[in-house]
Design a protein around this motif. Sequence first.
Motif, PDB file in Angstrom:
ATOM      1  N   ARG A 132       0.856  -1.189   0.000  1.00 39.40           N
ATOM      2  CA  ARG A 132       0.000   0.000   0.000  1.00 39.40           C
ATOM      3  C   ARG A 132       0.881   1.223   0.000  1.00 39.40           C
ATOM      4  O   ARG A 132       1.761   1.373   0.840  1.00 39.40           O
ATOM      5  N   GLY A 133       0.645   2.133  -0.913  1.00 40.30           N
ATOM      6  CA  GLY A 133       1.431   3.353  -0.974  1.00 40.30           C
ATOM      7  C   GLY A 133       0.681   4.424  -1.707  1.00 40.30           C
ATOM      8  O   GLY A 133      -0.460   4.245  -2.131  1.00 40.30           O
ATOM      9  N   GLU A 134       1.313   5.557  -1.891  1.00 36.80           N
ATOM     10  CA  GLU A 134       0.651   6.718  -2.473  1.00 36.80           C
ATOM     11  C   GLU A 134       0.208   6.455  -3.905  1.00 36.80           C
ATOM     12  O   GLU A 134      -0.800   6.941  -4.361  1.00 36.80           O
ATOM     13  N   GLN A 135       0.968   5.651  -4.643  1.00 35.97           N
ATOM     14  CA  GLN A 135       0.658   5.405  -6.040  1.00 35.97           C
ATOM     15  C   GLN A 135      -0.147   4.125  -6.230  1.00 35.97           C
ATOM     16  O   GLN A 135      -0.231   3.595  -7.329  1.00 35.97           O
ATOM     17  N   GLY A 136      -0.716   3.594  -5.141  1.00 38.96           N
ATOM     18  CA  GLY A 136      -1.482   2.362  -5.261  1.00 38.96           C
ATOM     19  C   GLY A 136      -0.573   1.168  -5.127  1.00 38.96           C
ATOM     20  O   GLY A 136       0.330   1.129  -4.299  1.00 38.96           O
ATOM     21  N   SER A 137      -0.778   0.151  -5.952  1.00 38.29           N
ATOM     22  CA  SER A 137       0.004  -1.075  -5.871  1.00 38.29           C
ATOM     23  C   SER A 137       1.340  -0.891  -6.569  1.00 38.29           C
ATOM     24  O   SER A 137       1.399  -0.566  -7.752  1.00 38.29           O
ATOM     25  N   GLN A 138       2.421  -1.100  -5.840  1.00 35.49           N
ATOM     26  CA  GLN A 138       3.755  -0.997  -6.390  1.00 35.49           C
ATOM     27  C   GLN A 138       4.593  -2.159  -5.873  1.00 35.49           C
ATOM     28  O   GLN A 138       4.102  -3.013  -5.136  1.00 35.49           O
ATOM     29  N   ARG A 139       5.857  -2.195  -6.254  1.00 31.73           N
ATOM     30  CA  ARG A 139       6.737  -3.275  -5.853  1.00 31.73           C
ATOM     31  C   ARG A 139       7.606  -2.861  -4.672  1.00 31.73           C
ATOM     32  O   ARG A 139       8.040  -1.722  -4.571  1.00 31.73           O
ATOM     33  N   LEU A 140       7.842  -3.808  -3.786  1.00 32.87           N
ATOM     34  CA  LEU A 140       8.613  -3.534  -2.591  1.00 32.87           C
ATOM     35  C   LEU A 140       9.641  -4.639  -2.407  1.00 32.87           C
ATOM     36  O   LEU A 140       9.347  -5.814  -2.625  1.00 32.87           O
ATOM     37  N   SER A 141      10.858  -4.260  -2.020  1.00 32.96           N
ATOM     38  CA  SER A 141      11.880  -5.263  -1.749  1.00 32.96           C
ATOM     39  C   SER A 141      11.505  -6.043  -0.490  1.00 32.96           C
ATOM     40  O   SER A 141      10.576  -5.703   0.216  1.00 32.96           O
ATOM     41  N   ARG A 142      12.271  -7.051  -0.193  1.00 24.23           N
ATOM     42  CA  ARG A 142      11.954  -8.005   0.858  1.00 24.23           C
ATOM     43  C   ARG A 142      11.588  -7.324   2.187  1.00 24.23           C
ATOM     44  O   ARG A 142      12.298  -6.469   2.674  1.00 24.23           O
ATOM     45  N   ASP A 143      10.465  -7.757   2.772  1.00 28.66           N
ATOM     46  CA  ASP A 143      10.026  -7.256   4.066  1.00 28.66           C
ATOM     47  C   ASP A 143       9.102  -8.298   4.674  1.00 28.66           C
ATOM     48  O   ASP A 143       8.561  -9.175   3.969  1.00 28.66           O
ATOM     49  N   GLN A 144       8.925  -8.237   5.966  1.00 33.88           N
ATOM     50  CA  GLN A 144       7.937  -9.072   6.644  1.00 33.88           C
ATOM     51  C   GLN A 144       7.513  -8.377   7.936  1.00 33.88           C
ATOM     52  O   GLN A 144       8.311  -7.722   8.595  1.00 33.88           O
ATOM     53  N   HIS A 145       6.230  -8.486   8.255  1.00 34.09           N
ATOM     54  CA  HIS A 145       5.702  -7.858   9.462  1.00 34.09           C
ATOM     55  C   HIS A 145       4.372  -8.492   9.797  1.00 34.09           C
ATOM     56  O   HIS A 145       3.806  -9.267   9.007  1.00 34.09           O
ATOM     57  N   GLN A 146       3.862  -8.191  10.973  1.00 31.21           N
ATOM     58  CA  GLN A 146       2.548  -8.686  11.343  1.00 31.21           C
ATOM     59  C   GLN A 146       1.465  -7.902  10.600  1.00 31.21           C
ATOM     60  O   GLN A 146       1.721  -6.868   9.998  1.00 31.21           O
ATOM     61  N   LYS A 147       0.268  -8.433  10.659  1.00 33.19           N
ATOM     62  CA  LYS A 147      -0.849  -7.902   9.890  1.00 33.19           C
ATOM     63  C   LYS A 147      -1.116  -6.434  10.201  1.00 33.19           C
ATOM     64  O   LYS A 147      -1.069  -5.992  11.352  1.00 33.19           O
ATOM     65  N   VAL A 148      -1.389  -5.668   9.155  1.00 34.64           N
ATOM     66  CA  VAL A 148      -1.777  -4.267   9.276  1.00 34.64           C
ATOM     67  C   VAL A 148      -3.238  -4.152   8.844  1.00 34.64           C
ATOM     68  O   VAL A 148      -3.635  -4.697   7.811  1.00 34.64           O
ATOM     69  N   ARG A 149      -4.038  -3.439   9.629  1.00 36.66           N
ATOM     70  CA  ARG A 149      -5.479  -3.374   9.392  1.00 36.66           C
ATOM     71  C   ARG A 149      -5.905  -1.995   8.904  1.00 36.66           C
ATOM     72  O   ARG A 149      -5.388  -0.989   9.387  1.00 36.66           O
ATOM     73  N   GLU A 150      -6.843  -1.973   7.997  1.00 34.96           N
ATOM     74  CA  GLU A 150      -7.477  -0.719   7.621  1.00 34.96           C
ATOM     75  C   GLU A 150      -8.487  -0.350   8.696  1.00 34.96           C
ATOM     76  O   GLU A 150      -9.226  -1.202   9.185  1.00 34.96           O
ATOM     77  N   ILE A 151      -8.518   0.912   9.086  1.00 37.33           N
ATOM     78  CA  ILE A 151      -9.509   1.369  10.057  1.00 37.33           C
ATOM     79  C   ILE A 151     -10.283   2.533   9.459  1.00 37.33           C
ATOM     80  O   ILE A 151      -9.765   3.279   8.626  1.00 37.33           O
ATOM     81  N   ARG A 152     -11.511   2.669   9.887  1.00 35.11           N
ATOM     82  CA  ARG A 152     -12.376   3.733   9.390  1.00 35.11           C
ATOM     83  C   ARG A 152     -13.324   4.161  10.493  1.00 35.11           C
ATOM     84  O   ARG A 152     -13.366   3.549  11.568  1.00 35.11           O
ATOM     85  N   GLU A 153     -14.070   5.213  10.226  1.00 33.84           N
ATOM     86  CA  GLU A 153     -14.990   5.749  11.227  1.00 33.84           C
ATOM     87  C   GLU A 153     -15.919   4.655  11.741  1.00 33.84           C
ATOM     88  O   GLU A 153     -16.516   3.909  10.979  1.00 33.84           O
ATOM     89  N   GLY A 154     -16.031   4.575  13.054  1.00 36.95           N
ATOM     90  CA  GLY A 154     -16.905   3.585  13.675  1.00 36.95           C
ATOM     91  C   GLY A 154     -16.209   2.322  14.117  1.00 36.95           C
ATOM     92  O   GLY A 154     -16.801   1.502  14.825  1.00 36.95           O
ATOM     93  N   ASP A 155     -14.940   2.137  13.730  1.00 35.36           N
ATOM     94  CA  ASP A 155     -14.204   0.941  14.149  1.00 35.36           C
ATOM     95  C   ASP A 155     -13.800   1.031  15.607  1.00 35.36           C
ATOM     96  O   ASP A 155     -13.387   2.089  16.093  1.00 35.36           O
ATOM     97  N   VAL A 156     -13.911  -0.081  16.306  1.00 38.69           N
ATOM     98  CA  VAL A 156     -13.344  -0.239  17.640  1.00 38.69           C
ATOM     99  C   VAL A 156     -12.195  -1.232  17.524  1.00 38.69           C
ATOM    100  O   VAL A 156     -12.360  -2.315  16.971  1.00 38.69           O
ATOM    101  N   VAL A 157     -11.029  -0.850  18.035  1.00 36.06           N
ATOM    102  CA  VAL A 157      -9.848  -1.713  18.003  1.00 36.06           C
ATOM    103  C   VAL A 157      -9.450  -2.029  19.439  1.00 36.06           C
ATOM    104  O   VAL A 157      -9.321  -1.128  20.268  1.00 36.06           O
TER     105      VAL A 157
END
Length: 490
Positions: A132-157
Amino acid sequence: MAYSYLFSLSLCFLVLFHGCLAQLEQVTGQSQRQQQQRFQTECRINNLNAQEPGRRVESEAGLSEYWNRNDEQFRCAGVDLVRHTIQRRGLLLPSFSNAPRLVYVVQGRGLHGAAIPGCPETFQSESSSQFRGEQGSQRLSRDQHQKVREIREGDVVAIPAGVAHWIYNDGESQLIVMILYDTSNQANQLDENARRFYLAGNPHQQQQGGRQRRRESWPGSRSRSRSQSPEERERSQQSGSNIFSGFDEEFLADSFNIDNELAMRIQNRDDQRGIIVTVEDELRVLSPQSRGEEREERGLDRDNGVEETFCTLRLKHNIADAQRADVYNERGGRITSLNSFNLPILRYIQLSAERGVLYRNALVAPHYNLNSHSVIYVIRGNARLQVVGENGQNVFDGEIREGQALTVPQNFAVIKKAGNQGFEWVAFKTNDNAKINALAGRLSTMRALPEDVLINAYRIDREEARRLKYNRDETTLFSSDSSGSPRRRD
């Protein structure tokens, strides 16, 4: 014969095991309940006031506002409240706390990440991947991380104690989040204060001055005759840099297998940006192409209790969607409840939430919370609230409006009536399965009592008792009067 003997022996062991297990669970439950009460103060509440944030702290890319944790109502509930306003491309730096947290998204959208200890980095890229980036879908070199969530109005985390989390605004408008810390929770082994441990940044520079002047006084606060006032204690707990700044850089270099210069940089000792910083280009994180989280947000998937391990527990749930309402009155409004049944992780942190919308001049039936405190935050509009404690003492009778917070202690009765602009609120509750009991309406205590009990209790005749029981056929949300008011639909 031998088979019968073995069967009997096995049965005895099974009964003994279950008996020991039940006893262990009982002892554990008692211990947890005692731990839960460890930091709880006496709720000697004679007067409540709708509170606004008492301290504002500016950062490079946003604003943090803190409610006075020393106010009696918040000490009674054992909670701490913070509101962050994050500008576009602003990043709330990762931190963890001694208390579990509920995050409510008041406005905007963004990304939320939580680093759960011991859980694997399930989002992985070997050579290239989508991100995810400013230009939409692009290519990224090697990385790994835990899940990232989209949040929006009304979400409880939901964020358990000790779990580091961060928030990024990738929308076009401000991202506003309200955070409740449950300092009386059994997970907190320290004290009644919410402590925030930052993994990056320099909160000390942020609060001591830096490039901007900060206002840090509590309006209307009183000094106390002790070595350190509540305000000074608050500032001393907040002062200091991130946790890495307290280590020697050589120890850090050895720990991460990096050079000393990089070790010094992660200590951020000269960083004056605050706890909300601007991302120079655009935050890039791994994200699958399919929008699987839309299924989660719309409730199209169901938990079966098997696939949800702790590492894969859902952390968020949206309660602003009108189609998810649990109570709805076309002339009154709607209420949506969030508890451990529809978000199982709440069972671990012993918190829940409620989102309510009242139409103009509509009422919420007088009720009380059976097993929790309720901390109400006003999202939009205004309402008149009355709160009554034991012995019929009125502890609050006034208006509560957008941006204010009010605690309704356990078993204190409350009634809400929306103003001309309507009323929207979110309530944080200190139990994972909070329950209310209505005092009027179709499912109320009054409806459940025999007529003769009402006749003798109130010295009224039978016709009056029947009107008292049956004149309101609605359940929780009432229209403004029996004649009806103009209908509103979402």
